[in-house]
Design a protein around this motif. Structure first.
Motif, PDB file in Angstrom:
ATOM      1  N   PHE A  23       0.813  -1.206   0.000  1.00  0.00           N
ATOM      2  CA  PHE A  23       0.000   0.000   0.000  1.00  0.00           C
ATOM      3  C   PHE A  23       0.847   1.256   0.000  1.00  0.00           C
ATOM      4  O   PHE A  23       0.414   2.288   0.448  1.00  0.00           O
ATOM      5  N   SER A  26      -0.489   5.085  -0.143  1.00  0.00           N
ATOM      6  CA  SER A  26      -1.700   5.482   0.569  1.00  0.00           C
ATOM      7  C   SER A  26      -1.280   6.121   1.885  1.00  0.00           C
ATOM      8  O   SER A  26      -0.516   5.545   2.640  1.00  0.00           O
ATOM      9  N   LEU A 113     -14.697   4.678  -6.824  1.00  0.00           N
ATOM     10  CA  LEU A 113     -13.736   3.599  -6.552  1.00  0.00           C
ATOM     11  C   LEU A 113     -13.607   2.681  -7.764  1.00  0.00           C
ATOM     12  O   LEU A 113     -12.517   2.273  -8.141  1.00  0.00           O
ATOM     13  N   TRP A 114     -14.768   2.373  -8.332  1.00  0.00           N
ATOM     14  CA  TRP A 114     -14.774   1.426  -9.448  1.00  0.00           C
ATOM     15  C   TRP A 114     -14.147   2.012 -10.707  1.00  0.00           C
ATOM     16  O   TRP A 114     -13.923   1.306 -11.682  1.00  0.00           O
ATOM     17  N   GLU A 116     -11.217   3.432 -10.489  1.00  0.00           N
ATOM     18  CA  GLU A 116      -9.769   3.340 -10.265  1.00  0.00           C
ATOM     19  C   GLU A 116      -9.192   2.123 -10.991  1.00  0.00           C
ATOM     20  O   GLU A 116      -9.882   1.134 -11.211  1.00  0.00           O
ATOM     21  N   GLU A 118      -7.179  -0.345 -10.233  1.00  0.00           N
ATOM     22  CA  GLU A 118      -7.253  -1.655  -9.600  1.00  0.00           C
ATOM     23  C   GLU A 118      -8.615  -2.307  -9.855  1.00  0.00           C
ATOM     24  O   GLU A 118      -8.716  -3.483 -10.169  1.00  0.00           O
ATOM     25  N   PHE A 119      -9.670  -1.520  -9.716  1.00  0.00           N
ATOM     26  CA  PHE A 119     -11.021  -2.050  -9.894  1.00  0.00           C
ATOM     27  C   PHE A 119     -11.292  -2.387 -11.358  1.00  0.00           C
ATOM     28  O   PHE A 119     -11.844  -3.428 -11.681  1.00  0.00           O
ATOM     29  N   LYS A 322     -13.723   4.156   2.428  1.00  0.00           N
ATOM     30  CA  LYS A 322     -13.281   3.845   1.068  1.00  0.00           C
ATOM     31  C   LYS A 322     -11.870   3.278   1.063  1.00  0.00           C
ATOM     32  O   LYS A 322     -11.550   2.368   0.294  1.00  0.00           O
ATOM     33  N   GLU A 323     -11.022   3.805   1.944  1.00  0.00           N
ATOM     34  CA  GLU A 323      -9.666   3.282   2.020  1.00  0.00           C
ATOM     35  C   GLU A 323      -9.700   1.821   2.479  1.00  0.00           C
ATOM     36  O   GLU A 323      -8.955   0.967   1.982  1.00  0.00           O
ATOM     37  N   ARG A 326     -10.559  -0.300  -0.463  1.00  0.00           N
ATOM     38  CA  ARG A 326      -9.414  -0.546  -1.339  1.00  0.00           C
ATOM     39  C   ARG A 326      -8.550  -1.661  -0.758  1.00  0.00           C
ATOM     40  O   ARG A 326      -8.050  -2.520  -1.479  1.00  0.00           O
ATOM     41  N   SER A 330      -7.747  -5.598  -2.381  1.00  0.00           N
ATOM     42  CA  SER A 330      -6.378  -5.736  -2.891  1.00  0.00           C
ATOM     43  C   SER A 330      -6.031  -7.212  -3.042  1.00  0.00           C
ATOM     44  O   SER A 330      -6.500  -8.063  -2.287  1.00  0.00           O
ATOM     45  N   ASN A 349     -10.313 -10.630  -6.702  1.00  0.00           N
ATOM     46  CA  ASN A 349      -9.280  -9.946  -7.473  1.00  0.00           C
ATOM     47  C   ASN A 349      -8.574 -10.934  -8.390  1.00  0.00           C
ATOM     48  O   ASN A 349      -8.038 -11.944  -7.943  1.00  0.00           O
TER      49      ASN A 349
END
Lengths: 420, 282
Positions: A23, A26, A113-114, A116, A118-119, A322-323, A326, A330, A349
Motif C-alpha cells: 500500500f 496510501s 472507486l470502481w 480506479e 485496480e477495480f 473507502k480506504e 481498497r 487488494s 481480485n
C-alpha cells in the motif's frame, strides 16, 4: 447479540511492518472507522478481525470499532441502523438484495472507486453484480462458484467424459440412468436448490441479460423463451435424471445419494465439497465441471453468490471507509482471506492467488476466464424476495409435476404483476 | 370406569400384556432414542446416509464437549433459567392472590372475572403473535428477557388462577371464618392461613409452569433473537450454520436442553402428578 471489539491502534503491536509494502502511496488515516459486520461464524469472524488488525497496523492513528452481528439478525437489523445511527461500513449482499437500500438512498454511491485502475483491471467479474442504475454501490470480498460436482469414478466406470454440450450431458445421463443410478441428486425441501437448476438452464438457454430482465420483472413468465427453459429442463426430468422424492430432502439429506453412488452428480455451490470430502469422496472420486452450454449463441454466465461491503449514506467517515474498501479488494488481502484456512472461498481480485485446492482452482479459472456472459447472484438474491419465494415454490412443483407447468407459469405471471 | 387391574385378568392376557408393553414403549420412545443415538454420531454419518445403523464411531465426548465448550449453549441455558424462574415465581405469586380473591370473596362479577381468566386459556396463542410482538416492540421490550417473562406471566396466570381458585375454594371455609372472628386482618389470613394450606398446590403448579415455560419454543422465536436473550429451545437452531446443519450437535444440544425439565419431573414426580389430577378427582 452485539459484540464490541475495540481495536485501538496503540495495541496493534509490531505487525506494522507486515502490510505496508502493498500500500505504498496510501497516506496514513486518522479519526474513526465504525464497521458493522455479519461475519459471525467462527472462521469468517476471525477473517474480519484479522483484516482489522492488519488495516489498523497500517494506520496507527485510526480508531477502528468493529461490531459483529449474527448473520441472520443482520437481515432484520440492517434497515434500522442504516436509516438511523449508521456505521461507516456494513456487510451485505450484491445484486437485487441491494435494491431496497439503494432505492431508499441508504447506500453510498462508490462508482468513483470502481473507476480506479485496480477495480477496472482486476475486479471486472463482479462489477455487474454491484451495479444498479449504472452506478456501483459497494465492493465484494468473497464469492464461490456453482457447478456440477460429479463422481469421477462412476464416470470412468461407465466410460463417460466431462460433457460440454447439452447433447453430451443428456447422452451421459442416459447411460447413467441405464446403469440404475440417478444422474443428479437434489433435495428441494427448502426450495432453493431448484433455483440453481432454473438459473443455469435459463442462463444457458436465454443468456445473462434475459435472466436479469426476468429477475427484474421485465419479461413475462409466460414468454415462449421462458417456456423453452422449462422444456429443456423437462427433458432431464422425463429421463428420470433426478433422484425420486427429492422434495422431502434438504440439500444435506440429498448428499448420501452421491456419496453412496446412487446418483452421479449434484449441481451445487462449493460449500458442498467439505461434507462430501468428510464422507470419503477424495479428489480421485469427486470432480467438477462447468454447467454445459445449451444454446451456443449465448455467452456462458455463472451463479456466484457474492458477499460485499457497503458504505451507508449516513456514514460519518466515508473516506476512511473507502480506504478500507481498497484494502479489502487488494490482491494480497483477497488471497489471504479466501485461503482454505480462512473463508475457503474464491478471491475476487484476478491477481490473487488461489489456495492449492482442486475445486477452488477450477472455480477460479472458470469465473475469471470462462464466464464472459456475467456473474449472477443466485435465484433468491437476483429476484426480489417475494418473487423468489413464489418462484422457487413453482420450480419445485414443476420438478415433481411437470404437467402443471401452464398453471405454475400463470400463477407466477400474476404474481409478477403484483410484485413489481 | 377404571380399567380392570391386569393381575385380575386371565393368564394368557397377562403374558401378552407383559410382552407388548416393552415393545410399545420402545416404539413410543423411538424418536427420542433416535435423537440420543444421533447425538453420539460423527457428522460424516449424516452425509453418508447412515442415519439408523450403528454409529461409525462414537463421538459422545466430542459432540457434548462442543455443545458445552465451543458453542453458545451455556449462555442459552442460562437465558432459559433467567426466563423460567422469574416466570414461575411471578405467575404462581399472582395466581395465589387472584385465586384467593376469587375463591374467598363473594362479590358481583366474581364469576365473570373468573370466566375471563379461564377463557384466556382457550385463546389460541398463535393469534396473539403479531399484536404481542408489536406491543413488546413499542414498549422497548422486544428481544429482552423481561419482555418474555412479562408475557409468559400474563399468559400463564389464566391457567394458574383457575388452578389456585379451585384449590382455595375447596379449603374448609371455616378456617377463614374462624380467623375473621378472631379479628385477623385479611392479608394476614391470606399469608398465615391460606398460603400454608395451599403449599402442595403451589409445588404442583410450579413444576407444571416450569416445564411449560422451559419447553416454550413459539414465544422464544417470536420475541427474542440472538445469543443474549434467546432461551435454549430456540438456541438449538443456531447449530444450523450458514450452509450446513450440524444434526449431531443439534441432537446433543436437544438432549442437554431436555434434561432440566426431566430432572425436575423425577425430583418432583409426586407433585407433578398431583398437579395434573388435582381438581379432577373429588
Amino acid at each position: 447479540m452485539l459484540f464490541n471489539v475495540k481495536k485501538t491502534v496503540a495495541a496493534a503491536t509490531a505487525s506494522t511492518l507486515l502490510a505496508t509494502g502493498a500500500f505504498a502511496g496510501s497516506h496514513a488515516l486518522s479519526g474513526d472507522l465504525v464497521i458493522f459486520s455479519d461475519m459471525s461464524n467462527p472462521a469468517p469472524r476471525a477473517v474480519m478481525e484479522g483484516m482489522i488488525d492488519r488495516f489498523g497496523a497500517m494506520h496507527p492513528n485510526l480508531n477502528i470499532d468493529l461490531t459483529v452481528i449474527d448473520r441472520e439478525n443482520m437481515k432484520t437489523q440492517i434497515l434500522n441502523f442504516t436509516s438511523a445511527n449508521a456505521p461507516d461500513l456494513t456487510n451485505w449482499y450484491a445484486a437485487n438484495r441491494m435494491i431496497p437500500f439503494v432505492d431508499a438512498g441508504l447506500f453510498e454511491d462508490v462508482s468513483d472507486l470502481w473507476a480506479e485502475d485496480e477495480f477496472v483491471n482486476n475486479l471486472a467479474s463482479t462489477k455487474g453484480a454491484l451495479t444498479l442504475d449504472g452506478k456501483q454501490w459497494g465492493i465484494p470480498y468473497s464469492y464461490y462458484q456453482w457447478g456440477v460436482y460429479y463422481r469421477e469414478d462412476i464416470f470412468n466406470e461407465l466410460g463417460l467424459t466431462e460433457p460440454t454440450t447439452w447433447a453430451e450431458e443428456k447422452a451421459n445421463c442416459g447411460k447413467i440412468v441405464a446403469s440404475g443410478r440417478a444422474c443428479y441428486t437434489i433435495g428441494t425441501k427448502y426450495l432453493w436448490t431448484a433455483g440453481g437448476w432454473f438459473d443455469y438452464i435459463n442462463l444457458r438457454t436465454n443468456g445473462y441479460d434475459f435472466h436479469v430482465q426476468l429477475a427484474n420483472g421485465e419479461i413475462a413468465w409466460t414468454d415462449p423463451r421462458v417456456r423453452q427453459t422449462f422444456a429443456n429442463w423437462r427433458e432431464l426430468i422425463d429421463m428420470g435424471a433426478f433422484v425420486k422424492n427429492h422434495q422431502t430432502y434438504s440439500w444435506q439429506e440429498s448428499l448420501p445419494f452421491i456419496v453412496n453412488g446412487d446418483a452421479a452428480a449434484i449441481l451445487i455451490g462449493n460449500f458442498a465439497v467439505a461434507p462430501l470430502r468428510e464422507a470419503g469422496l477424495n479428489d480421485g472420486k469427486l470432480d467438477f465441471y462447468q454447467f454445459v452450454s445449451i444454446n451456443p449463441d449465448v455467452a456462458l454466465a455463472e451463479d456466484a453468490p457474492t458477499d460485499t461491503f457497503h458504505i451507508p449514506s449516513l456514514a460519518k467517515n466515508k473516506e476512511n471507509a473507502k480506504e478500507f474498501m481498497r484494502f479489502v479488494v487488494s490482491a494480497e488481502n483477497q488471497t489471504l482471506i479466501n485461503a482454505g484456512d480462512a473463508l475457503g472461498q474464491l478471491p475476487i481480485n484476478a491477481q490473487s492467488a488461489v489456495d492449492d485446492d482442486k475445486f477452488l482452482n477450477q472455480g477460479f479459472a472458470m469465473l475469471s476466464t470462462n464466464s464472459p456472459g456475467g456473474v449472477a447472484q443466485f435465484f433468491d438474491r437476483d429476484f426480489p424476495a417475494e418473487m423468489a419465494g413464489m418462484g422457487m415454490e413453482g420450480l419445485q412443483e414443476f420438478m415433481v409435476f411437470p404437467d402443471n407447468l401452464d398453471e405454475i407459469l400463470e400463477r407466477l405471471e400474476s404474481a409478477r404483476a403484483d410484485i413489481y | 370406569m377404571f380399567p380392570k387391574p391386569i393381575h385380575r385378568s386371565a393368564a394368557h392376557w397377562q403374558v401378552f400384556y407383559q410382552g407388548m408393553l416393552p415393545l410399545v414403549m420402545i416404539l413410543w420412545l423411538l424418536p427420542l432414542i433416535a435423537v440420543a443415538i444421533f447425538s453420539i454420531k460423527p457428522a460424516v454419518d449424516f452425509t453418508n446416509g447412515n442415519y439408523w445403523s450403528w454409529p461409525s464411531s462414537f463421538e459422545a465426548v466430542e459432540n457434548y464437549g462442543k455443545v458445552f465448550f465451543a458453542s453458545d449453549m451455556p449462555q442459552y441455558l442460562l437465558n432459559s433459567i433467567y426466563i423460567t424462574i422469574p416466570t414461575v415465581i411471578g405467575a404462581v405469586a399472582l395466581s395465589c392472590m387472584t385465586g384467593f380473591a376469587l375463591g374467598v370473596y363473594k362479590f358481583k362479577g366474581n364469576l365473570l372475572i373468573f370466566f375471563f381468566f379461564v377463557a384466556g386459556n382457550f385463546v389460541p396463542f398463535q393469534i396473539l403473535m403479531v399484536p404481542v410482538r408489536d406491543l413488546t416492540l413499542d414498549m422497548g421490550l422486544y428481544n429482552t428477557k423481561t419482555g418474555l417473562v412479562l408475557f409468559h406471566i400474563a399468559f400463564q396466570t389464566g391457567f394458574c388462577t383457575l388452578f389456585m381458585r379451585n384449590f382455595i375454594r375447596a379449603l374448609p371455609f371455616e378456617l377463614i371464618e374462624a380467623a375473621r372472628v378472631e379479628g385477623v386482618a385479611e392479608w394476614r389470613i391470606f399469608w398465615f392461613v391460606v398460603l400454608p394450606l395451599v403449599r402442595p398446590a403451589i409445588a404442583a403448579l410450579s413444576v407444571l409452569v416450569f416445564t411449560f415455560i422451559w419447553n416454550d419454543y413459539f414465544w422464544a422465536i417470536v420475541l427474542t433473537q440472538g445469543v443474549e436473550n434467546t432461551p435454549v429451545t430456540s438456541g438449538i437452531t443456531s447449530f444450523n450454520g450458514q450452509y450446513r446443519a450440524a444434526y449431531h450437535l443439534m441432537s446433543a444440544g436437544s438432549i442437554v436442553a431436555a434434561l432440566p425439565p426431566v430432572m425436575m419431573f423425577f425430583a418432583m414426580q409426586k407433585h407433578f402428578i398431583a398437579g395434573l389430577t388435582l381438581g379432577s378427582v373429588k
